[in-house]
Design an enzyme around this catalytic site. Structure first.
Site, PDB file in Angstrom:
ATOM      1  N   HIS A 172       0.858  -1.182   0.000  1.00 16.46           N
ATOM      2  CA  HIS A 172       0.000   0.000   0.000  1.00 16.46           C
ATOM      3  C   HIS A 172       0.896   1.234   0.000  1.00 16.46           C
ATOM      4  O   HIS A 172       1.891   1.287   0.717  1.00 16.46           O
ATOM      5  CB  HIS A 172      -0.900  -0.003   1.237  1.00 16.46           C
ATOM      6  CG  HIS A 172      -2.031   0.964   1.174  1.00 16.46           C
ATOM      7  ND1 HIS A 172      -1.853   2.320   1.274  1.00 16.46           N
ATOM      8  CD2 HIS A 172      -3.369   0.775   1.006  1.00 16.46           C
ATOM      9  CE1 HIS A 172      -3.026   2.930   1.186  1.00 16.46           C
ATOM     10  NE2 HIS A 172      -3.963   2.011   1.010  1.00 16.46           N
ATOM     11  N   ARG A 191      -6.593  10.210  -0.125  1.00 17.45           N
ATOM     12  CA  ARG A 191      -6.309  10.664  -1.491  1.00 17.45           C
ATOM     13  C   ARG A 191      -7.588  10.833  -2.294  1.00 17.45           C
ATOM     14  O   ARG A 191      -7.678  11.668  -3.187  1.00 17.45           O
ATOM     15  CB  ARG A 191      -5.367   9.677  -2.178  1.00 17.45           C
ATOM     16  CG  ARG A 191      -3.948   9.752  -1.618  1.00 17.45           C
ATOM     17  CD  ARG A 191      -3.032   8.704  -2.206  1.00 17.45           C
ATOM     18  NE  ARG A 191      -3.289   7.379  -1.650  1.00 17.45           N
ATOM     19  CZ  ARG A 191      -3.512   6.294  -2.373  1.00 17.45           C
ATOM     20  NH1 ARG A 191      -3.525   6.369  -3.699  1.00 17.45           N
ATOM     21  NH2 ARG A 191      -3.716   5.142  -1.790  1.00 17.45           N
TER      22      ARG A 191
END
Length: 827
Positions: free
Chosen positions: A494, A517
């Site tokens: 990740h 994000r």
């Protein structure tokens, strides 16, 4: 002798009258002629019975039949209370409950009657029963008809006893004891003989039974346990009717996949044993924060323009050349029902939608308040615990499965276990008709020879988001029986795990959710520059991050001796507002820092302010044009034009091991497949991260919770359930003394000064939404761990609580409630 049930001199008393009518005489002669012949025919069934237990049942039935005949044949004038003994009444009621269709719900009705009697009694100053004819006092030393007064007010073992003007009457306790016995028998937890004995003891004012009723009638599980020592039939457990047959499944692991499988089995009337090697339930599912994908459950007032085909293509694209289409189809086609099930069955709010990296549409669901993983696991755990109270589920924590058990035909029929906390007396082999593996991945096992070492040794130094319990146990258990594996080298890195400034070298990181994000967070490198489309897939973003190292940029292979680069994740004020729950949570944990203005942001990053200003201004221009140089076309949370007065939230992130795409091979029904033949291993199933192939080379964000729910449900729905009466202990019988008042008016007032005194691990009070709770005991049971509770000891933890949970969770913490927090300064 069953004929002792009768007194024939009473039954046929009319025949002794001086001048019976002819019709009476004929009737009496007919009764005399047929009575014993009929009863002999009925009772002859006992002659061929060899089993002593069956004979006992038969005697009870015959006593019931005899009592029924006595009632029928006695003249009405002579049918008084003294005509029947207590034994006869109990036997009669039990017999007609079995034989008469018209009153087949007699036990439920009996329990309802006693509950109503208790309610009626609570509204009176006192209620007493006359002493039995052969007794001068109660069995507890009180005089006949006396009242047993409540002790100190409070909640005693689940029975609400208040020290108001009234007390708990002896009649209340008799009522409660009889009601508890009726409910236990109705649920099949005690035999008829044991029920009769308990009723007799209650009417005889047995002091031990009435004491149990006083404190445990509202918790039938405990009442059943403690009542074994009361009477002659309870001590050896022979009077218990709780089924001792093997459960329908042993579920290994208590994350979302395991709980989904277990709850589906339980909802179908099955029995389950859940084995968890940790002290808490929930596994890594507790930590999930971005959401769960679903296409396309009904969304009020929202048209996402999503379709299963679009979702399927997004998942296949992320899976790459290792995509297993049948597994993906099962995932996508069951995604909408999975979200609906979590909403409706488990009660989780999943009303917010987001579009995460790698997705072409908004389809990732999360709660309005709270973190999705914590909310789901809380709801799932609560639902399964309800079945634990009823006896259908058994949960073994601190228990590790050391091997799978097969019968001579190769079917998996159980597990071998070892207990981590001094339970030598408990069995070390648990048998079941099916075993479900839901043990998670192996990303945290950095030992030599571990799966991580075998398949991706270059990643051994990377930090991970998974708990240290993620060691590949299920894979080892299954492969020991010849199960196949797939994609074991496919380990997802990740792109964003938070670096805790207070402990930067800790190998376990908190995940910086994809949502950060998704709402508009941008990634900046050590020079203060953007370098990727932040909404790209995890594999893409991670590749762009690692490419900052020259050797990786050239070869695509990480140098295990290289330093892992870190980056800055920066959110504007509007992006932070969009992800407020997450931002508040991360800020509370000091993983995010609130920063005023671009100059202070550059100073925090340690880079030139003009570089950062140029980067952010360029991002604003790209947003206005609709696309940037990396192909990003969706722009949310863009910083304001006044960068000097913008409020930023920034934290340091690092690529982290997050998910193992590889695992044991399964088919779309969750059967574990043999490595050589490719056929299912009988009795062995898997769901969640322990299985491989569902995600190919890279898992799409939001598909982890979905996989756990979908495949856990598939397995839980397909496993056969043994025919049995589902046990239901119910809530028990509530006793409340007369004069009790509402809880809100009697809450203790707690000052901030007093709250602060309870600030240790052994004495942990926390104020939440104006109430004060003693969470000392619960801290160890808190699914995400005790630390997040203990760090709030002696303080007002409302803001920290709101960042993770919905307020309605507090409805289940009445027993931990101390009182209300008051501000003495305002008084």
């Amino acid at each position: 002798d069953v004929f002792t049930a009768f007194d024939e001199s009473l039954m046929f008393r009319e025949s002794q009258s001086e001048s019976p009518s002819q019709s009476q005489s004929d009737e009496i002669v007919s009764l005399k002629a047929n009575f014993k012949d009929v009863f002999h025919n009925i009772s002859s069934i006992l002659d061929c019975v060899q089993c002593q237990q069956c004979k006992l049942h038969g005697k009870m039935a015959m006593l019931g039949y005899g009592t029924a005949l006595k009632i029928l044949f006695l003249p009405r004038a002579d049918l008084v209370a003294a005509s029947l003994s207590r034994n006869e009444v109990v036997a009669f009621v039990n017999t007609i409950a079995k034989m008469s269709e018209s009153i087949k719900e007699v036990r439920e009705l009996t329990a309802l009657y006693w509950r109503e009697r208790v309610t009626e009694a609570n509204g009176r100053e006192d209620m007493t029963l006359p002493a039995p004819a052969d007794s001068t006092g109660g069995g507890d030393g009180t005089t006949a008809g006396s009242t047993i007064a409540a002790g100190a007010g409070g909640n005693l073992g689940g029975v609400s006893v208040s020290s108001g003007t009234g007390g708990v009457g002896e009649a209340d306790l008799v009522d409660a004891a009889v009601g508890a016995a009726a409910q236990l028998a109705a649920g099949g937890h005690i035999t008829e003989e044991r029920e009769a004995e308990l009723v007799q003891l209650a009417f005889a004012r047995d002091s031990n039974l009435l004491t149990l009723a006083k404190y445990y009638a509202s918790d039938l599980t405990k009442f059943l346990l403690h009542s074994r020592g009361v009477g002659s039939l309870g001590g050896d457990g022979s009077a218990l009717a709780i089924p001792e047959d093997d459960p329908d499944a042993v579920v290994v692991g208590s994350g979302l996949a395991g709980l989904a499988a277990a709850l589906n089995i339980l909802d179908r009337g099955g029995r389950v044993v859940i084995v968890e090697k940790e002290h808490r339930l929930g596994g890594n599912s507790n930590k999930a924060s971005s959401g769960i994908n679903g296409c396309c459950p009904p969304e009020e007032g929202i048209d996402t323009h999503d379709t299963q085909e679009i979702f399927r293509n997004d998942t296949i694209k992320s899976a790459g050349d290792a995509a297993q289409l049948p597994l993906i189809d099962a995932l996508v086609e069951n995604s909408a029902s999975a979200v609906v099930w979590l909403r409706e069955r488990v009660g989780v709010d999943l009303s917010l939608l987001a579009q995460l990296g790698g997705h072409g549409r908004k389809r990732t669901h999360r709660p309005k308040n709270g973190m999705v993983g914590a909310e789901i696991i809380y709801g799932m755990q609560k639902a399964v615990r309800e079945y634990e109270k009823k006896g259908s589920a058994k949960i073994l924590v601190d228990t590790k499965v050391t091997g799978l058990v097969q019968d001579d035909d190769g079917r998996v029929v159980g597990v071998d276990v070892e207990y981590n906390r001094g339970e030598e007396s408990r069995p070390t082999r648990l048998t079941a008709t099916n075993v479900v593996l839901a043990t998670g991945g192996f990303a945290s096992d950095r030992n030599p020879g571990s799966y991580l070492d075998q398949y991706r040794p270059e990643l051994m130094r990377f930090p991970a988001t998974a708990g240290d319990f993620s060691t590949g146990d299920g894979v080892a258990l299954a492969t020991a029986l010849g199960a196949g594996t797939i994609n074991m080298d496919k380990i997802q890195i990740h792109p964003t795990g938070w670096v805790d400034p207070s402990d930067p070298s800790n190998p376990t990181k908190v995940l910086a959710a994809e949502l950060m994000r998704g709402v508009g967070g941008v990634l900046l490198n050590s020079r203060g520059e953007r370098f990727c489309n932040e909404l790209g897939t995890r594999a893409y973003v991670t590749d762009k991050m690692l490419s900052h190292h020259p050797k990786y940029a050239e070869t695509g292979v990480w140098d295990d001796g290289a330093e892992i680069p870190t980056f800055s994740l920066v959110l504007s004020s509007s992006a932070a507002d969009d992800g407020r729950k997450h931002v508040s949570h991360y800020t509370h944990k000091k993983l995010l820092t609130e920063i005023q203005g671009v100059t202070a942001l550059a100073e925090w990053m340690g880079v030139n302010v003009e570089t950062v200003r140029s980067t952010l201004e360029g991002y604003r221009r790209a947003a206005a044009s609709g696309e940037d140089e990396w192909g990003k076309t969706t722009f949310r949370g863009v910083p304001s034009s006044d960068l000097d007065n913008e409020t930023f939230y920034a934290g340091t992130v690092v690529p982290v091991l997050h998910y193992c795409m590889g695992g044991v091979t399964i088919d779309p029904e969750g059967n574990v497949l043999d490595g050589e033949s490719g056929k299912p291993i009988p009795g062995l199933h898997a769901a969640g991260e322990v299985s491989g192939g569902v995600h190919g080379v890279n898992r799409l964000a939001g598909n982890s919770l979905l996989e756990c729910t979908v495949y856990g449900t598939i397995v839980g729905k397909k496993l056969p359930i043994k025919p049995r009466t589902p046990p239901s202990l119910g809530a028990g019988v509530q006793i409340e003394a007369a004069g009790a008042t509402g809880s809100s008016s009697t809450k203790k007032e707690v000052t901030s000064e007093e709250l602060a005194k309870h600030s240790s691990d052994d004495d942990c009070w926390v104020a939440i939404h104006g109430n004060v709770y003693d969470l000392t005991e619960f801290a160890e049971e808190h699914p995400p761990g005790a630390e997040s509770i203990l760090e709030l000891a002696g303080t007002d933890g409302t803001e920290a609580f709101k960042a993770i949970h919905n307020e309605n969770i507090l409805d289940d913490f009445d027993t931990e409630l101390i009182g209300v927090l008051v501000d003495m300064a305002s008084g």
